[in-house]
Design a protein around this motif. Structure first.
Motif, PDB file in Angstrom:
ATOM      1  N   ALA A 250       0.796  -1.201  -0.105  1.00  0.00           N
ATOM      2  CA  ALA A 250       0.021   0.060   0.106  1.00  0.00           C
ATOM      3  C   ALA A 250       0.760   1.793  -0.028  1.00  0.00           C
ATOM      4  N   LYS A 251       1.786   1.341   0.663  1.00  0.00           N
ATOM      5  CA  LYS A 251       2.713   2.550   0.331  1.00  0.00           C
ATOM      6  C   LYS A 251       3.071   3.578  -0.528  1.00  0.00           C
ATOM      7  N   ALA A 252       2.560   2.898  -2.296  1.00  0.00           N
ATOM      8  CA  ALA A 252       2.884   3.853  -3.390  1.00  0.00           C
ATOM      9  C   ALA A 252       1.939   4.485  -3.276  1.00  0.00           C
ATOM     10  N   SER A 253       0.858   3.883  -3.484  1.00  0.00           N
ATOM     11  CA  SER A 253      -0.408   3.764  -3.561  1.00  0.00           C
ATOM     12  C   SER A 253      -1.276   5.239  -2.367  1.00  0.00           C
ATOM     13  N   LEU A 254      -0.159   5.203  -1.393  1.00  0.00           N
ATOM     14  CA  LEU A 254      -0.927   5.747  -0.375  1.00  0.00           C
ATOM     15  C   LEU A 254      -0.113   6.901  -0.570  1.00  0.00           C
ATOM     16  N   GLN A 255       1.460   6.921  -0.814  1.00  0.00           N
ATOM     17  CA  GLN A 255       1.691   8.612  -1.090  1.00  0.00           C
ATOM     18  C   GLN A 255       1.256   9.008  -2.119  1.00  0.00           C
ATOM     19  N   LYS A 256       0.720   8.579  -3.273  1.00  0.00           N
ATOM     20  CA  LYS A 256      -0.026   9.207  -3.885  1.00  0.00           C
ATOM     21  C   LYS A 256      -1.219  10.036  -3.495  1.00  0.00           C
ATOM     22  N   ALA A 257      -1.759   9.095  -2.954  1.00  0.00           N
ATOM     23  CA  ALA A 257      -3.121   9.515  -2.344  1.00  0.00           C
ATOM     24  C   ALA A 257      -3.168  10.891  -1.744  1.00  0.00           C
ATOM     25  N   LEU A 258      -1.985  10.439  -0.427  1.00  0.00           N
ATOM     26  CA  LEU A 258      -1.572  12.021  -0.068  1.00  0.00           C
ATOM     27  C   LEU A 258      -1.047  13.500  -0.524  1.00  0.00           C
ATOM     28  N   GLU A 265     -11.235  13.267  -4.136  1.00  0.00           N
ATOM     29  CA  GLU A 265     -10.411  12.080  -5.169  1.00  0.00           C
ATOM     30  C   GLU A 265      -9.179  11.968  -3.990  1.00  0.00           C
ATOM     31  N   ARG A 266      -9.277  12.414  -3.418  1.00  0.00           N
ATOM     32  CA  ARG A 266      -7.889  12.141  -2.377  1.00  0.00           C
ATOM     33  C   ARG A 266      -8.727  10.669  -1.461  1.00  0.00           C
ATOM     34  N   TYR A 267      -9.659  10.811  -1.108  1.00  0.00           N
ATOM     35  CA  TYR A 267     -10.301   9.692  -0.156  1.00  0.00           C
ATOM     36  C   TYR A 267     -10.697   8.905  -0.980  1.00  0.00           C
ATOM     37  N   ALA A 268     -10.959   8.698  -2.182  1.00  0.00           N
ATOM     38  CA  ALA A 268     -10.979   7.363  -3.364  1.00  0.00           C
ATOM     39  C   ALA A 268     -10.482   7.115  -3.692  1.00  0.00           C
ATOM     40  N   LEU A 269      -9.274   7.515  -3.971  1.00  0.00           N
ATOM     41  CA  LEU A 269      -8.060   6.749  -4.152  1.00  0.00           C
ATOM     42  C   LEU A 269      -7.129   6.135  -2.860  1.00  0.00           C
ATOM     43  N   VAL A 270      -7.796   6.640  -1.360  1.00  0.00           N
ATOM     44  CA  VAL A 270      -7.178   5.741  -0.497  1.00  0.00           C
ATOM     45  C   VAL A 270      -7.807   4.999   0.041  1.00  0.00           C
ATOM     46  N   ASP A 271      -9.698   4.775  -0.412  1.00  0.00           N
ATOM     47  CA  ASP A 271     -10.085   3.797  -0.084  1.00  0.00           C
ATOM     48  C   ASP A 271      -9.795   3.060  -1.456  1.00  0.00           C
ATOM     49  N   ARG A 274      -7.310   0.835   0.040  1.00  0.00           N
ATOM     50  CA  ARG A 274      -7.326   0.014   1.114  1.00  0.00           C
ATOM     51  C   ARG A 274      -7.430  -1.125   0.919  1.00  0.00           C
ATOM     52  N   LYS A 275      -8.955  -0.911  -0.150  1.00  0.00           N
ATOM     53  CA  LYS A 275      -9.370  -2.436  -1.163  1.00  0.00           C
ATOM     54  C   LYS A 275      -8.482  -3.348  -1.507  1.00  0.00           C
ATOM     55  N   ALA A 276      -7.511  -2.282  -2.135  1.00  0.00           N
ATOM     56  CA  ALA A 276      -6.704  -3.801  -2.271  1.00  0.00           C
ATOM     57  C   ALA A 276      -5.447  -4.079  -1.695  1.00  0.00           C
ATOM     58  N   THR A 277      -5.705  -3.628  -0.916  1.00  0.00           N
ATOM     59  CA  THR A 277      -4.842  -4.449   0.386  1.00  0.00           C
ATOM     60  C   THR A 277      -5.123  -5.256   0.890  1.00  0.00           C
ATOM     61  N   PHE A 305      -2.882  -0.654   7.773  1.00  0.00           N
ATOM     62  CA  PHE A 305      -3.312   0.297   6.472  1.00  0.00           C
ATOM     63  C   PHE A 305      -3.254   1.877   7.518  1.00  0.00           C
ATOM     64  N   ASP A 306      -4.092   2.352   7.936  1.00  0.00           N
ATOM     65  CA  ASP A 306      -4.368   2.737   9.230  1.00  0.00           C
ATOM     66  C   ASP A 306      -3.484   3.497   9.419  1.00  0.00           C
ATOM     67  N   LEU A 307      -2.222   2.439  10.326  1.00  0.00           N
ATOM     68  CA  LEU A 307      -1.385   3.670  11.070  1.00  0.00           C
ATOM     69  C   LEU A 307      -0.423   3.669   9.568  1.00  0.00           C
ATOM     70  N   LEU A 308      -0.291   2.705   8.790  1.00  0.00           N
ATOM     71  CA  LEU A 308       0.911   2.880   7.731  1.00  0.00           C
ATOM     72  C   LEU A 308       0.330   4.872   7.383  1.00  0.00           C
ATOM     73  N   GLN A 309      -0.867   5.243   6.870  1.00  0.00           N
ATOM     74  CA  GLN A 309      -1.411   6.283   6.436  1.00  0.00           C
ATOM     75  C   GLN A 309      -1.015   7.618   7.127  1.00  0.00           C
ATOM     76  N   TYR A 310      -1.514   7.470   8.933  1.00  0.00           N
ATOM     77  CA  TYR A 310      -0.771   8.139   9.542  1.00  0.00           C
ATOM     78  C   TYR A 310       0.657   8.683   9.140  1.00  0.00           C
ATOM     79  N   ASN A 311       1.266   7.573   9.541  1.00  0.00           N
ATOM     80  CA  ASN A 311       2.762   7.880   9.686  1.00  0.00           C
ATOM     81  C   ASN A 311       3.556   8.059   8.411  1.00  0.00           C
ATOM     82  N   LEU A 312       2.906   8.158   7.590  1.00  0.00           N
ATOM     83  CA  LEU A 312       2.985   8.935   5.582  1.00  0.00           C
ATOM     84  C   LEU A 312       3.500  10.000   5.844  1.00  0.00           C
ATOM     85  N   MET A 313       1.683  10.709   6.301  1.00  0.00           N
ATOM     86  CA  MET A 313       1.386  12.186   6.643  1.00  0.00           C
ATOM     87  C   MET A 313       2.782  12.615   7.371  1.00  0.00           C
TER      88      MET A 313
END
Length: 732
Positions: A250-258, A265-271, A274-277, A305-313
């Protein structure tokens, strides 16, 4: 066994006792402060809530009217749903303690503060907050406290700990700031001020924190005396291998979303990420073989996944100094402003900042529109109201409509406090004012958007609002020694960050402040930096608001009632009202105006029709007018008697027109000259010591041909001696 500890706070003894009341609760204390008594209990379930991914803590503030020696004013004569004041108190207790429970503690937990006795001189909220901390501290519930709270005021330049309700309500103190924290850090700030500079607000907060440390030490002493061992709790651990798998997937797709500026659009990319993961790491085969194990793994993947999003941001901000929408730490989002948006409201304004948009409307009313406030402390009328609405469509969702959530009540109270500090006094602007703030879009700090929109709407309404007020929300990202203070935070930065610090005010000073944190406190330097950045951001917003409206309109909306204030002597109030309200009701019926009379003789006359308002004014002035000797009046014949007639020269003021003063010739029958209801022009010739009025008609009539009046030689207002009265003689 009963245990009791105490300390001095704000010149009064604060004590906490346990072991006597509500002993079946996990933790129970009775807090005494002056004559205030609050029973605070804490209970927590022994089993985690199934499927929970948040800490299910509820705080109830239970007002009991008997505590103040009052019977509730409701139809049922018993306490019902929590009042707004109780809801705000519950939020105040909740916010500083919530971050101090361990991560992953998903056990239903409830704290109840029951008010048993109320002393207006001893702060109830402070007592309840201390009780909450003590109840959790002595219980077996995991809690990294204790905390404490105090309220700061300032009277004549001197800081005051826990000012009385009367000092706050009367405006004697120019600030009222509730501070909560642990012995090491500040956890929450909530309050208002009258244009107090940031440095002085910070000083008040730091003084409050010093007071808090004394109370924390007292609670620690109680915990040593009777505290229970904490129950064993170990959050579900996530295997390092799973963390690595989630990061790889998920890291690459989350970095793009953030790095996507648009919220949806950002929420759609995060969702999608998450679904793909989940699809990659929780296979259908796993679900079929062992549904319980697959469900646990799915929960762990979501949490990781949520923790990864938290840390990346957070890392993106701390390392790259770039935020989700590409801004640096101090830039305010683009602002659009518009005043006078709605044609029929008394005032309106639209404030848009980034993806947060608030429409504010102003309605001006009379004393009939005041809100009845019936609390344990007071039974009065409220003349200024601000209501905040947060419909689900503002965040692109569906949801229940109707009623107000605790969040809506809290946000509305903050905005109301921030604006009320600058509202003109009632004797200068005698209107009941209702503000409604409709959140149309939300992505960060709609409460501060409400402050900005309301300030402009009041000026659009023509209210004498002296200075515009703006608000801004600050955020915080803190990892060890690395710190970033963020200006004008987004919703994601609030959710994934460590602080939500809202500051409202004018160019000169602060009028409203609120701080919530998710970590175990902030220090003086962080608060100082946040206040300085908030001031810079506020000035920028005020400059943008000035493009729509800089000062109040020259006149009220044509749809707003015009209120004219006149003063009547206190001893004339009864005459204006009349027996059983008869006189005032007649004036209202004749003119259609709304009329309000206060005990000090101020009369407010409200009408959309200027002619009708003037008619009401004329009638009232006629009632209170004093008859002047020598002045000519057009009066109505009220009653005819054998010896003359009684003439109404002013409303509720009659004079006697004696038969000898009707005409120059001898009058044998008054009815030959006038009857009841006739309009007669008369002159006041005397008002005696008892207030009786003598009138004359004949002095206004021409002398009959051939009649020669004998001069009386007296001045107007002097009653001539009988022998000096004019006599008419026939010529010989």
């Amino acid at each position: 066994m009963i245990h009791r500890v105490s300390c001095e706070m704000g010149g009064k003894t604060l004590s906490v006792e346990t072991g006597k009341l509500a002993k079946q609760a996990d933790g129970s204390v009775l807090v005494s402060y002056g004559d205030t008594r609050v029973l605070v209990t804490a209970c927590s379930s022994k089993e985690a809530r199934e499927g929970a991914d948040f800490f299910p803590l509820t705080v109830e503030f239970s007002e009991k009217f008997y505590a103040a020696g009052k019977i509730p004013g409701s139809f049922h004569k018993r306490e019902g749903r929590p009042t707004q004041e109780a809801t705000l108190s519950a939020r105040m207790i909740d916010r500083p303690i919530r971050p101090l429970f361990p991560e992953g503690y998903f056990f239903d937990t409830q704290l109840v503060a029951t008010v048993l006795s109320v002393d207006p001189e001893a702060d109830l909220d402070v007592a309840a907050a201390v009780g909450a901390s003590a109840a959790f501290s002595i219980s077996d519930i995991p809690f990294n406290g204790p905390t404490a709270a105090c309220r700061m005021g300032r009277i004549n330049g001197q800081y005051v700990v826990n000012p009385t309700w009367q000092q706050i309500d009367s405006g004697e103190t120019d600030m009222e700031i509730l501070v909560a924290g642990t012995k090491n850090a500040i956890m929450m700030v909530e309050g208002g001020a009258r244009e107090v500079p940031e440095a002085e607000v910070l000083e008040a907060i730091l003084i409050g924190h010093r007071e808090i440390k004394k109370v924390v030490a007292m609670v620690e002493e109680l915990t040593k005396l009777c505290g229970k061992p904490k129950r064993q709790f170990q959050p579900v651990a996530v295997a390092a291998t799973l963390k690595a798998e989630v990061e790889k997937q998920a890291k690459a797709s989350l970095q793009k979303a953030l790095k996507t500026k648009d919220k949806h659009e950002r929420y759609a990319l995060v969702d999608a990420a998450r679904k793909a993961t989940l699809e990659a790491l929780v296979t259908a085969e796993q679900k079929e073989k062992n549904s319980d194990a697959a469900s646990l793994r799915e929960d762990q993947v979501k949490a990781t996944f949520d923790l990864l999003q938290y840390n990346l941001m957070r890392e993106m901000i701390l390392t790259d100094h770039v935020r989700i929408d590409g801004r640096d730490t101090k830039t305010v989002r683009p602002i659009q402003v518009e005043a006078g948006l709605l044609p029929r409201t008394h005032g309106s304004a639209l404030f848009t900042r980034g993806e947060t948009q608030v429409l504010s409307t102003v309605t001006l009313g009379t004393s009939d529109d005041e809100q009845i406030v019936d609390t344990m402390f007071q039974n009065t009328m409220k003349k200024f109201m601000l209501h905040y609405n947060f419909p689900p469509f503002s965040v692109g969702e569906t949801g229940r409509m109707g009623g107000q959530s605790r969040r809506e009540i809290g946000h509305g109270a903050l905005a109301e406090r921030s604006i009320k500090a600058m509202m003109p006094a009632y004797d200068r602007f005698p209107y009941t004012v209702r503000i409604v703030c409709e959140t149309l879009e939300s992505n960060g700090s709609s409460s501060m958007g409400s402050v900005c929109a309301t300030s402009m709407a009041l000026m659009d309404a023509g209210a004498p609002f002296p200075k515009p007020v703006a608000g801004i929300a600050m955020g915080l990202i803190k990892e060890g020694s690395r710190v970033a203070v963020l200006t004008d935070i987004l919703g994601d930065e609030d959710h994934l960050g460590d602080m939500d610090f809202k500051v409202a005010g004018t160019r000169e000073g602060v009028t409203g402040i609120q701080m919530d944190i998710k970590i175990e406190g902030v220090d003086e330097q962080i608060m100082k930096t946040a206040l300085a950045q908030a001031h810079e951001g506020r000035i920028h917003i005020l400059d943008q608001m000035a493009k729509a409206i800089e000062s109040p309109r020259g006149d009220l909306s044509k749809f707003a009632p015009r209120i004219t204030t006149i003063q009547v002597p206190v001893d004339k109030i009864r005459e204006v009202i009349g027996s059983g309200g008869k006189v005032i009701k007649e004036i209202i019926a004749q003119t259609g105006c709304k009329i309000d009379i206060s005990d000090d003789g101020k009369v407010n006359i409200a009408s959309n029709d200027g002619t009708a308002a003037q008619k009401a004014i004329d009638i009232i002035r006629g009632i209170i007018a004093e008859v002047e000797v020598g002045k000519i009046y057009k009066g109505i014949v009220k009653k005819v008697v054998e010896f003359g007639a009684f003439i109404g020269v002013l409303p509720n003021q009659d004079g006697l027109l004696h038969i000898s003063e009707i005409a120059h010739e001898r009058v044998n029958n008054v009815l030959d000259y006038m009857k009841e209801g006739d309009e007669v022009e008369v002159k006041v010739i005397e008002v005696d010591k008892s207030g009786k009025i003598r009138l004359s008609r004949k002095v206004l009539l021409p002398v009959p041909e051939g009649g020669v009046p004998r001069s009386s030689g007296h001045q107007d207002g002097e009653r001539p001696a009988r022998g000096d009265r004019p006599q008419f003689r026939r010529p010989r």
